[in-house]
Design a protein around this motif. Structure first.
Motif, PDB file in Angstrom:
ATOM      1  N   LEU A  58      38.864  33.617  41.793  1.00 16.17           N
ATOM      2  CA  LEU A  58      37.800  34.552  42.182  1.00 16.17           C
ATOM      3  C   LEU A  58      38.365  35.769  42.918  1.00 16.17           C
ATOM      4  O   LEU A  58      37.955  36.907  42.650  1.00 16.17           O
ATOM      5  CB  LEU A  58      36.762  33.838  43.053  1.00 16.17           C
ATOM      6  N   LEU A  59      39.317  35.537  43.816  1.00 14.02           N
ATOM      7  CA  LEU A  59      39.911  36.647  44.554  1.00 14.02           C
ATOM      8  C   LEU A  59      40.758  37.531  43.642  1.00 14.02           C
ATOM      9  O   LEU A  59      40.811  38.749  43.826  1.00 14.02           O
ATOM     10  CB  LEU A  59      40.747  36.125  45.720  1.00 14.02           C
ATOM     11  N   THR A  60      41.389  36.951  42.633  1.00 12.17           N
ATOM     12  CA  THR A  60      42.147  37.742  41.660  1.00 12.17           C
ATOM     13  C   THR A  60      41.215  38.679  40.903  1.00 12.17           C
ATOM     14  O   THR A  60      41.529  39.861  40.719  1.00 12.17           O
ATOM     15  CB  THR A  60      42.896  36.828  40.683  1.00 12.17           C
ATOM     16  N   ARG A  66      38.750  45.764  42.595  1.00 13.44           N
ATOM     17  CA  ARG A  66      38.844  46.607  43.787  1.00 13.44           C
ATOM     18  C   ARG A  66      40.096  47.482  43.792  1.00 13.44           C
ATOM     19  O   ARG A  66      40.057  48.631  44.217  1.00 13.44           O
ATOM     20  CB  ARG A  66      38.827  45.703  45.014  1.00 13.44           C
ATOM     21  N   LEU A  67      41.214  46.907  43.324  1.00 10.44           N
ATOM     22  CA  LEU A  67      42.488  47.628  43.352  1.00 10.44           C
ATOM     23  C   LEU A  67      42.804  48.307  42.023  1.00 10.44           C
ATOM     24  O   LEU A  67      43.891  48.839  41.838  1.00 10.44           O
ATOM     25  CB  LEU A  67      43.619  46.678  43.750  1.00 10.44           C
ATOM     26  N   ARG A  68      41.833  48.240  41.094  1.00 13.38           N
ATOM     27  CA  ARG A  68      41.920  48.933  39.803  1.00 13.38           C
ATOM     28  C   ARG A  68      43.146  48.540  38.981  1.00 13.38           C
ATOM     29  O   ARG A  68      43.902  49.385  38.508  1.00 13.38           O
ATOM     30  CB  ARG A  68      41.895  50.442  40.011  1.00 13.38           C
ATOM     31  N   TRP A  69      43.327  47.213  38.813  1.00 13.30           N
ATOM     32  CA  TRP A  69      44.386  46.745  37.929  1.00 13.30           C
ATOM     33  C   TRP A  69      43.912  46.928  36.499  1.00 13.30           C
ATOM     34  O   TRP A  69      42.721  46.965  36.224  1.00 13.30           O
ATOM     35  CB  TRP A  69      44.691  45.275  38.147  1.00 13.30           C
ATOM     36  N   LEU A  75      45.257  39.582  33.668  1.00  8.55           N
ATOM     37  CA  LEU A  75      45.493  38.358  32.901  1.00  8.55           C
ATOM     38  C   LEU A  75      46.756  37.640  33.357  1.00  8.55           C
ATOM     39  O   LEU A  75      46.794  36.409  33.423  1.00  8.55           O
ATOM     40  CB  LEU A  75      45.569  38.674  31.399  1.00  8.55           C
ATOM     41  N   LEU A  76      47.784  38.401  33.689  1.00  9.51           N
ATOM     42  CA  LEU A  76      49.020  37.796  34.182  1.00  9.51           C
ATOM     43  C   LEU A  76      48.781  37.073  35.506  1.00  9.51           C
ATOM     44  O   LEU A  76      49.241  35.946  35.704  1.00  9.51           O
ATOM     45  CB  LEU A  76      50.101  38.854  34.351  1.00  9.51           C
ATOM     46  N   ALA A  77      48.049  37.713  36.409  1.00 16.23           N
ATOM     47  CA  ALA A  77      47.758  37.094  37.705  1.00 16.23           C
ATOM     48  C   ALA A  77      46.912  35.835  37.533  1.00 16.23           C
ATOM     49  O   ALA A  77      47.121  34.837  38.232  1.00 16.23           O
ATOM     50  CB  ALA A  77      47.056  38.083  38.620  1.00 16.23           C
ATOM     51  N   LEU A  78      45.975  35.859  36.596  1.00 20.87           N
ATOM     52  CA  LEU A  78      45.167  34.668  36.332  1.00 20.87           C
ATOM     53  C   LEU A  78      45.997  33.558  35.699  1.00 20.87           C
ATOM     54  O   LEU A  78      45.884  32.393  36.072  1.00 20.87           O
ATOM     55  CB  LEU A  78      43.977  35.025  35.438  1.00 20.87           C
ATOM     56  N   ALA A  79      46.865  33.915  34.749  1.00 27.34           N
ATOM     57  CA  ALA A  79      47.717  32.915  34.096  1.00 27.34           C
ATOM     58  C   ALA A  79      48.703  32.308  35.073  1.00 27.34           C
ATOM     59  O   ALA A  79      49.111  31.148  34.915  1.00 27.34           O
ATOM     60  CB  ALA A  79      48.448  33.555  32.918  1.00 27.34           C
ATOM     61  N   ALA A  80      49.081  33.046  36.098  1.00 27.92           N
ATOM     62  CA  ALA A  80      50.041  32.549  37.084  1.00 27.92           C
ATOM     63  C   ALA A  80      49.478  31.397  37.910  1.00 27.92           C
ATOM     64  O   ALA A  80      50.234  30.669  38.549  1.00 27.92           O
ATOM     65  CB  ALA A  80      50.464  33.675  38.011  1.00 27.92           C
ATOM     66  N   SER A  81      48.183  31.199  37.870  1.00 28.35           N
ATOM     67  CA  SER A  81      47.591  30.108  38.644  1.00 28.35           C
ATOM     68  C   SER A  81      47.790  28.752  37.985  1.00 28.35           C
ATOM     69  O   SER A  81      47.591  27.723  38.624  1.00 28.35           O
ATOM     70  CB  SER A  81      46.101  30.358  38.858  1.00 28.35           C
ATOM     71  N   VAL A  82      48.218  28.731  36.731  1.00 25.44           N
ATOM     72  CA  VAL A  82      48.347  27.460  36.019  1.00 25.44           C
ATOM     73  C   VAL A  82      49.685  26.767  36.274  1.00 25.44           C
ATOM     74  O   VAL A  82      49.701  25.619  36.706  1.00 25.44           O
ATOM     75  CB  VAL A  82      48.066  27.652  34.510  1.00 25.44           C
ATOM     76  N   PRO A  83      50.836  27.408  36.042  1.00 29.64           N
ATOM     77  CA  PRO A  83      52.106  26.716  36.329  1.00 29.64           C
ATOM     78  C   PRO A  83      52.347  26.624  37.836  1.00 29.64           C
ATOM     79  O   PRO A  83      51.941  27.523  38.591  1.00 29.64           O
ATOM     80  CB  PRO A  83      53.168  27.605  35.681  1.00 29.64           C
ATOM     81  N   PRO A  84      53.006  25.575  38.280  1.00 22.85           N
ATOM     82  CA  PRO A  84      53.272  25.429  39.713  1.00 22.85           C
ATOM     83  C   PRO A  84      54.079  26.601  40.277  1.00 22.85           C
ATOM     84  O   PRO A  84      55.043  27.058  39.674  1.00 22.85           O
ATOM     85  CB  PRO A  84      54.084  24.137  39.808  1.00 22.85           C
ATOM     86  N   MET A  85      53.663  27.070  41.419  1.00 23.27           N
ATOM     87  CA  MET A  85      54.326  28.096  42.225  1.00 23.27           C
ATOM     88  C   MET A  85      54.339  29.501  41.609  1.00 23.27           C
ATOM     89  O   MET A  85      54.928  30.406  42.176  1.00 23.27           O
ATOM     90  CB  MET A  85      55.777  27.715  42.543  1.00 23.27           C
ATOM     91  N   CYS A  86      53.747  29.710  40.480  1.00 24.80           N
ATOM     92  CA  CYS A  86      53.804  31.020  39.833  1.00 24.80           C
ATOM     93  C   CYS A  86      52.910  32.057  40.492  1.00 24.80           C
ATOM     94  O   CYS A  86      53.076  33.251  40.246  1.00 24.80           O
ATOM     95  CB  CYS A  86      53.493  30.895  38.342  1.00 24.80           C
ATOM     96  N   THR A  87      52.000  31.633  41.356  1.00 24.67           N
ATOM     97  CA  THR A  87      51.217  32.627  42.081  1.00 24.67           C
ATOM     98  C   THR A  87      52.116  33.435  43.016  1.00 24.67           C
ATOM     99  O   THR A  87      51.844  34.603  43.283  1.00 24.67           O
ATOM    100  CB  THR A  87      50.070  31.982  42.878  1.00 24.67           C
ATOM    101  N   LEU A  88      53.198  32.812  43.480  1.00 26.78           N
ATOM    102  CA  LEU A  88      54.156  33.551  44.314  1.00 26.78           C
ATOM    103  C   LEU A  88      54.872  34.617  43.495  1.00 26.78           C
ATOM    104  O   LEU A  88      55.103  35.730  43.968  1.00 26.78           O
ATOM    105  CB  LEU A  88      55.176  32.593  44.929  1.00 26.78           C
TER     106      LEU A  88
END
Length: 117
Positions: A58-60, A66-69, A75-88
């Motif tokens: 939701l925050l992504t 808000r930040l006009r991505w 999509l990359l930021a959302l996909a990063a939530s699936v594999p472990p530690m990829c949000t970092l």
């Protein structure tokens, strides 16, 4: 402090927290399936990670608006939530490419000063 700055700070904090809960869940699963069958770690970190995952998604979406991505960074930021530690990794990349900088500050940085004749 603007809402865009707060959004970027919240995104970075939630991305780190989501990765931390992933680590906790993985350790809990290691104990459950590899060590002694104790499910305590999974019972503790499972719901915490689930909540962190939902907040991150939701925050992504909010940060992307808000930040006009563009579509691809979102999509990359959302996909990063699936594999472990990829949000970092996503947080690092978004920060490094300036996408976590508020748009009003980005526009000022992109402008070249006009010469006065």
């Amino acid at each position: 402090m603007s809402i865009s700055t707060l959004t970027a700070m919240a995104f970075r904090a939630v991305a780190a927290f989501e990765a931390l809960t992933w680590a906790g869940l993985l350790v809990g699963m290691g104990f459950k399936y590899l060590v002694n069958g104790n499910e305590l770690g999974v019972h503790i970190f499972g719901p915490i990670h689930g909540g962190a995952f939902v907040v991150y998604v939701l925050l992504t979406l909010f940060a992307a608006f808000r930040l006009r991505w563009g579509v691809w960074p979102t999509l990359l930021a959302l996909a990063a939530s699936v594999p472990p530690m990829c949000t970092l990794v996503a947080d690092w990349w978004l920060h490094r490419t300036g996408r976590l900088t508020p748009p009003e500050q980005r526009e000022d940085a992109d402008r070249t000063p006009e010469t006065v004749a």
